[in-house]
Design a protein around this motif. Structure first.
Motif, mmCIF file in Angstrom:
data_model
loop_
_atom_site.group_PDB
_atom_site.id
_atom_site.type_symbol
_atom_site.label_atom_id
_atom_site.label_comp_id
_atom_site.label_asym_id
_atom_site.label_seq_id
_atom_site.Cartn_x
_atom_site.Cartn_y
_atom_site.Cartn_z
ATOM 1 N N SER A 161 82.420 94.978 46.708
ATOM 2 C CA SER A 161 81.594 93.771 46.497
ATOM 3 C C SER A 161 82.226 92.885 45.431
ATOM 4 C CB SER A 161 80.184 94.135 46.034
ATOM 5 O OG SER A 161 79.688 95.147 46.814
ATOM 6 N N LEU A 162 82.680 93.512 44.340
ATOM 7 C CA LEU A 162 83.286 92.697 43.268
ATOM 8 C C LEU A 162 84.577 92.059 43.761
ATOM 9 C CD1 LEU A 162 82.727 94.957 40.130
ATOM 10 C CD2 LEU A 162 81.536 92.838 40.679
ATOM 11 N N GLY A 163 85.358 92.864 44.494
ATOM 12 C CA GLY A 163 86.635 92.365 45.018
ATOM 13 C C GLY A 163 86.443 91.165 45.943
ATOM 14 N N ASN A 164 85.342 91.193 46.727
ATOM 15 C CA ASN A 164 85.083 90.077 47.660
ATOM 16 C C ASN A 164 84.253 88.974 47.020
ATOM 17 O OD1 ASN A 164 86.310 91.642 49.573
ATOM 18 N ND2 ASN A 164 84.392 92.515 50.342
ATOM 19 N N GLY A 165 83.900 89.152 45.747
ATOM 20 C CA GLY A 165 83.045 88.153 45.082
ATOM 21 C C GLY A 165 81.647 88.116 45.695
ATOM 22 N N ASP A 166 81.230 89.247 46.294
ATOM 23 C CA ASP A 166 79.921 89.291 46.950
ATOM 24 C C ASP A 166 78.851 89.749 45.950
ATOM 25 O OD1 ASP A 166 77.758 89.610 48.564
ATOM 26 O OD2 ASP A 166 78.740 90.908 50.043
ATOM 27 N N LEU A 167 78.348 88.784 45.162
ATOM 28 C CA LEU A 167 77.408 89.144 44.095
ATOM 29 C C LEU A 167 76.035 89.522 44.647
ATOM 30 C CD1 LEU A 167 78.367 86.500 41.390
ATOM 31 C CD2 LEU A 167 79.246 88.798 41.712
ATOM 32 N N GLU A 168 75.724 89.000 45.848
ATOM 33 C CA GLU A 168 74.438 89.372 46.463
ATOM 34 C C GLU A 168 74.409 90.868 46.740
ATOM 35 O OE1 GLU A 168 73.453 87.001 49.899
ATOM 36 O OE2 GLU A 168 73.675 85.181 48.674
ATOM 37 N N ASP A 169 75.556 91.386 47.167
ATOM 38 C CA ASP A 169 75.593 92.818 47.460
ATOM 39 C C ASP A 169 75.522 93.653 46.173
ATOM 40 O OD1 ASP A 169 75.690 94.822 49.521
ATOM 41 O OD2 ASP A 169 77.564 95.432 48.558
ATOM 42 N N VAL A 170 76.049 93.111 45.073
ATOM 43 C CA VAL A 170 75.941 93.850 43.800
ATOM 44 C C VAL A 170 74.457 93.960 43.433
ATOM 45 C CG1 VAL A 170 76.573 93.908 41.361
ATOM 46 C CG2 VAL A 170 78.217 93.048 43.038
ATOM 47 N N LYS A 171 73.721 92.847 43.608
ATOM 48 C CA LYS A 171 72.276 92.886 43.315
ATOM 49 C C LYS A 171 71.576 93.858 44.276
ATOM 50 C CE LYS A 171 68.017 90.805 42.491
ATOM 51 N NZ LYS A 171 67.260 89.614 42.768
ATOM 52 N N ALA A 172 71.955 93.795 45.570
ATOM 53 C CA ALA A 172 71.330 94.687 46.563
ATOM 54 C C ALA A 172 71.562 96.152 46.165
ATOM 55 C CB ALA A 172 71.909 94.404 47.941
ATOM 56 N N LEU A 173 72.760 96.428 45.667
ATOM 57 C CA LEU A 173 73.097 97.797 45.264
ATOM 58 C C LEU A 173 72.203 98.239 44.092
ATOM 59 C CD1 LEU A 173 75.077 100.138 45.750
ATOM 60 C CD2 LEU A 173 76.718 98.989 44.283
ATOM 61 N N ILE A 174 72.031 97.344 43.129
ATOM 62 C CA ILE A 174 71.176 97.665 41.973
ATOM 63 C C ILE A 174 69.747 97.949 42.452
ATOM 64 C CG2 ILE A 174 70.099 96.618 39.915
ATOM 65 C CD1 ILE A 174 72.823 95.325 39.324
ATOM 66 N N GLU A 175 69.288 97.165 43.413
ATOM 67 C CA GLU A 175 67.919 97.371 43.912
ATOM 68 C C GLU A 175 67.811 98.657 44.732
ATOM 69 O OE1 GLU A 175 66.129 92.880 43.822
ATOM 70 O OE2 GLU A 175 67.110 93.550 45.673
ATOM 71 N N GLU A 176 68.808 98.880 45.605
ATOM 72 C CA GLU A 176 68.761 100.099 46.436
ATOM 73 C C GLU A 176 68.798 101.365 45.583
ATOM 74 O OE1 GLU A 176 71.856 100.009 49.459
ATOM 75 O OE2 GLU A 176 71.308 97.921 49.840
ATOM 76 N N LEU A 177 69.579 101.305 44.499
ATOM 77 C CA LEU A 177 69.702 102.489 43.635
ATOM 78 C C LEU A 177 68.524 102.594 42.666
ATOM 79 C CD1 LEU A 177 73.527 102.231 42.782
ATOM 80 C CD2 LEU A 177 72.449 103.781 44.406
ATOM 81 N N GLU A 178 67.645 101.572 42.723
ATOM 82 C CA GLU A 178 66.455 101.516 41.845
ATOM 83 C C GLU A 178 66.856 101.640 40.379
ATOM 84 O OE1 GLU A 178 63.609 104.352 43.269
ATOM 85 O OE2 GLU A 178 63.189 103.144 45.044
ATOM 86 N N ILE A 179 67.905 100.904 40.021
ATOM 87 C CA ILE A 179 68.363 100.933 38.627
ATOM 88 C C ILE A 179 67.390 100.110 37.777
ATOM 89 C CG2 ILE A 179 70.198 100.224 37.030
ATOM 90 C CD1 ILE A 179 72.207 100.815 39.276
ATOM 91 N N ALA A 180 66.959 100.716 36.664
ATOM 92 C CA ALA A 180 65.982 100.042 35.805
ATOM 93 C C ALA A 180 66.648 99.593 34.508
ATOM 94 C CB ALA A 180 64.849 101.004 35.484
ATOM 95 N N ASP A 181 66.046 98.623 33.856
ATOM 96 C CA ASP A 181 66.502 98.187 32.528
ATOM 97 C C ASP A 181 66.548 99.421 31.615
ATOM 98 O OD1 ASP A 181 66.554 97.339 29.871
ATOM 99 O OD2 ASP A 181 65.510 95.466 30.323
ATOM 100 N N PRO A 182 67.729 99.780 31.081
ATOM 101 C CA PRO A 182 67.830 101.011 30.289
ATOM 102 C C PRO A 182 66.891 101.008 29.076
ATOM 103 C CG PRO A 182 70.002 99.994 30.605
ATOM 104 C CD PRO A 182 68.995 99.057 31.188
ATOM 105 N N GLU A 183 66.511 99.825 28.621
ATOM 106 C CA GLU A 183 65.665 99.800 27.416
ATOM 107 C C GLU A 183 64.176 99.801 27.733
ATOM 108 O OE1 GLU A 183 66.805 97.277 24.181
ATOM 109 O OE2 GLU A 183 68.891 97.342 24.821
#
Ligand code: GAP
Length: 513
Positions: A161-183
């Motif tokens: 995603s980073l290599g292709n400049g696909d920032l939407e997919d980076v966001k999708a990945l964060i959502e799919e992995l259910e990554i939360a604000d560490p703080e």
């Protein structure tokens, strides 16, 4: 609290308490990720810089120095690719208003999965002892196989995603992995945006005519644009190098870990210009030479490792980091990059000037290839300082804090201590200082009991304490105490220079390379 965190906290507080590093503008509560080097820090930093400079410039006939300006013509940064591509992907949490690097959130998540696999491996290792076959376990244990496959899948998708400049997919990945604000634990994220790391500034008196400039994000470009000036004025023959130390500025999105990631920092860089086609042999040469330089400081071979880059920047055909075992784990200390002819060609294109070398042996013109070595001075400082800071329990059960800096880098080489403040002992001490100060940084201390003065010098990293006592009045001898062993020898005042020189001379240390 984890031990690593304790060690790191200790490093930060020791640096402040003993006058090495202060937060910038502390009276105004500091400025995030900007630091000031205090009376002892500035000496240690200067010594590291000098140790690097001598090994590069003085010891190599074909490497010369340069001190280019921080402000450069703005087209420099267009040509180098920094205007268009020196970005980090950032994401904000809408609830906490905290800002993060999107790639780091995903990488940290992947690292946690890796740690789970590692935990299973460690457990099995403890259970099976010598009979344990790690490689077999990694490929057959169902849970470990699943963890490692998941980690790989996440890292690969992020890389794509980073290599292709696909920032939407980076966001999708964060959502799919259910990554939360560490703080805060919130999962309410904004979109991912690219954020350019260069600091902008203006040149010119009036707002209408002002020219937009950047504070340089690396010192290297000052070397590239001066390549032909140096080559011609110095009659340099390829292969040759240009070395430079100086400030660089990056508006890092998340700057933490003390002086590891700063917004204003110093680099020590060397660009080595070679014939096209010979870059790989020089790349290997500089990888090894730079590692040897680090090893010569004696901080422990086990604390260094190479990390060869698989994914290369657009301008590189090979790249590796020298990683160091910082208190928070192995991280990049120095980069060695084979940068091809990318930068010189780009400056040729944008400036319309030829940046070529006439090779008299080949009887042809070409744009040289470049092998770069780039080390952060502040990161070197942190590596040296954190590793040297040690707590020791002595034979009598008491504790001492000692900064076992390589003697060649120590801010003060010797402290002269009169046993008492009377009987002419301060006068003799000052005479010794008058004599030694031409060659070494020396200090004087007469306050408190001598044992406490020794402890203070230990904490400052001073390799020698010279104590003047009543016997000195009679036979011109003093005791010299060695920081690391605490051994004390009775020697003649006239022998002091030689003893100190032997331990601190750059020549002796550089010869270990
Ligand atoms: N000219 C190549 C270059 O700048 P880099 O890997 O971006 O390459 C080189 O930086 C070195 O500079 C790093 O290995 C690190 O030691 C240091 N460095 C980079 N960013 C830094 C920061 N924000 N704070 C402190 N040191 C930094």
């Amino acid at each position: 609290m984890a031990k690593q965190e304790d060690i790191f906290k200790n490093v930060v507080s020791h640096a402040k308490e003993y006058g090495f590093i202060f937060p910038s503008s502390e009276v105004y509560d500091g400025l995030s990720a900007v630091y000031d080097y205090a009376q002892n820090g500035v000496e240690l930093k200067k010594n590291i810089r000098e140790y690097w400079w001598k090994s590069m410039v003085q010891m190599n006939e074909n490497i010369v120095g340069l001190d280019a300006a921080i402000l450069m013509h703005p087209t420099t940064w267009k040509a180098s690719g920094h205007v268009d591509a020196f970005n980090d992907p950032l994401i904000d949490n809408k609830d906490s208003k905290k800002r993060y690097r999107a790639d780091v959130l995903v990488e940290d998540f992947a690292e946690k999965i890796h740690q789970k696999a590692q935990k299973e491996i460690d457990k099995a290792k403890a259970r099976f002892g010598d009979a344990f076959n790690e490689q077999e376990f990694i490929t057959t244990n169902a849970r470990v196989v699943e963890y490692l496959a998941r980690e790989k899948e996440i890292r690969e998708r992020l890389g794509r995603s980073l290599g292709n400049g696909d920032l939407e997919d980076v966001k999708a990945l964060i959502e799919e992995l259910e990554i939360a604000d560490p703080e805060t634990g919130s999962r309410n994220w904004t979109d991912v945006k690219q954020f350019n790391l260069m600091f902008g500034t203006k040149l010119g008196a009036s707002a209408e005519n002002a020219m937009d400039l950047y504070l340089r994000p690396e010192t290297a470009q000052g070397i590239f644009v001066n390549f032909l000036n140096v080559q011609k004025s110095g009659r340099m023959k390829v292969p040759f190098g240009i070395a430079q130390t100086g400030k660089a500025f990056r508006n890092e999105i998340v700057a933490r870990q003390f002086i590891f990631r700063m917004r204003e920092f110093e680099q020590m860089e060397m660009q080595f210009f070679v014939r096209p086609g010979e870059e790989m042999q020089w790349y290997e040469h500089w990888k090894q030479t730079r590692l040897n330089w680090h090893l010569s400081l004696g901080l422990g071979k086990e604390n260094y490792r190479f990390h060869d880059h698989e994914k290369l920047a657009h301008y590189a055909n090979a790249a590796a980091d020298i990683e160091f075992n910082f208190p928070f784990g192995f991280k990049e200390l120095e980069g060695i990059h084979s940068r091809t002819d990318f930068d010189l060609k780009a400056h040729e294109q944008y400036s319309g000037r030829k940046l070529q070398y006439f090779d008299p042996e080949l009887n042809e013109n070409y744009v040289p290839y470049v092998v770069e070595t780039s080390v952060g001075l502040d990161r070197m400082f942190l590596a040296v300082f954190a590793t040297s800071l040690q707590e020791e329990t002595l034979e009598d059960g008491s504790e001492r804090t000692v900064l076992k800096l390589p003697a060649v880098l120590a801010p003060t080489k010797a402290a002269v201590l009169p046993l008492v403040k009377k009987d002419g002992l301060p006068e003799i001490s000052k005479k010794i200082i008058e004599d030694l100060k031409w060659d070494f940084n020396v200090s004087y201390d007469e306050k408190d009991a001598v044992g406490r003065r020794y402890r203070r010098q230990d904490a400052l990293g001073t390799p020698f304490c010279i104590t003047v006592d009543h016997q000195t009045l009679e036979d011109e001898t003093v005791t010299i105490r060695h920081r690391d062993t605490m051994k004390q020898d009775r020697v003649k005042i006239s022998e002091l220079r030689g003893i100190i020189e032997n331990e601190v001379s750059m020549k002796n240390w550089l010869m270990k390379m």
